[in-house]
Design a protein around this motif. Sequence first.
Motif: not given
Length: 440
Positions: A33-34, A44-49, A56-60, A79-80
């Motif tokens: 996610l960029a 975007t935090p809602y999107l990541v959650r 999914a695994e999410v890198e930002i 995202s952790g």
Amino acid sequence: MATSDNPDKGDSHIPGEVSRADAGTFNGKHILLAVSSGIAAYKTPYLVRGLRAAGAEVEIILTANAHRFVSPMALQAVSGRSVRQDLWDEEAEAAMGHIELAKWADVVLIAPATANTLAKLAGGLADDLLSTVCLATEAPVVLAPAMNQRMYRHPATQQNLRTLDDQGYHVIGPDSGDQACGDTGPGRMTEPEDIMLQLEAFVAPALQAGLLTGKKVLVTTGPTVEAIDPVRFISNHSSGLQGLAIAEAARLAGAEVTLVAGPGVADCHAGIHRLDVRTAEEMYNAVHANLSGVSLFVGVAAVADYRPKQAAEQKIKRSGEAGASMHIELTENPDIIASVAKAAERPAVVVGFAAETNNTHAHASDKRLRKGLDAIVLNDVSDPTIGFNSSNNAATLIYAQGEVVFPRQSKQQLANSLIGQIPEIFAQQLAGTNPASMTK
Ligand code: PMT
């Protein structure tokens, strides 16, 4: 460099839990996610959650000024993983270099994508982490633009979007509505839950294989409306979402897609040839005018079976008598899909939908045979959580040699699965080696 490409404001919808994608939808998928610097970044935090809840695994990545609109710490928490903000961050590069990051991604999602970001990508610049990764990745890159409506309408931005489309970037939205600057118009970032629904199409492996490359697909969707008088009509609750999802899945599978849409159906991707109609007769005419060379026809539309025999020219008035009744004489509309199945230019595969409430399997199977269809997709619309006007659906694909059950899932996910299965089941017909209909 622009720091804020304006923004959304005053959301009538504050995303809570992003829940419309099913758990497991993105299982094991790597989503990069960029976030670029627009006010919509706060969503975007809602999107990541939501993405993580769906597996999914999410890198930002944040662009230079995005931290002004969303806290890197908040994104790291949801995202952790640590958030990357700089191409020249030695520690981050040592952990995963930017080229590795570009290779790691199954999908790159840029949300919000500001006018500045679109311009950079369209120009092929590589002067920060986001633009460098976009040039280096082989994964699909999906953009969710967000900016002031004038910036969005500006010919430069429109040209950049066309360029990006030509280069194979995918665009979700933007939505239209009130903006922070007081303007109203297109430029609001699509809501996180809708971004997730559309993103599903990019993670379905069958679609990436280009199963329908070189094929023409014709889809009908939405309701039809049949006038009683200038202000009243007969219609139904179809939103057109299921057909839109089928059209999108077919487009992503490489098909050249025409969508014939009834009234009120939401926007579709610019790469889909769309024809808007109102009545069943208009839908019939649009379908037959576009049947030439079609390999797969999917009738998702909820077509009114009957229309008033004569629509009144003026608004019908009350009679004034207490308890009076009135009769409207109805006449049958053409059966569009049955006529397609009988046409001289019959597509190799004709698939209908059946919205049933009782004896569902028997009614749908009977419809398939009566209308001369290769397959029918049965949805039990007595369940209010699926079918008409819902984001979810559950269905059984019934064809001559068998059936496939699809449990309750989002309409996009169902569309992806159907468009994944149909070319496999009807491979011979689509290849033209067995042109005879398999309706018996
Ligand atoms: O639009 P949504 O809110 O997303 O909801 C999706 C849906 C419930 C509308 C969709 O999944 C669905 O079931 N569509 C078919 C609805 C229907 O009422 O079908 P039917 O049983 O009336 O018709 C059977 C088939 O014949 C359909 O493929 C239909 O498009 C076609 N038909 C029907 C009548 C007619 N005059 N012409 C046709 O082509």
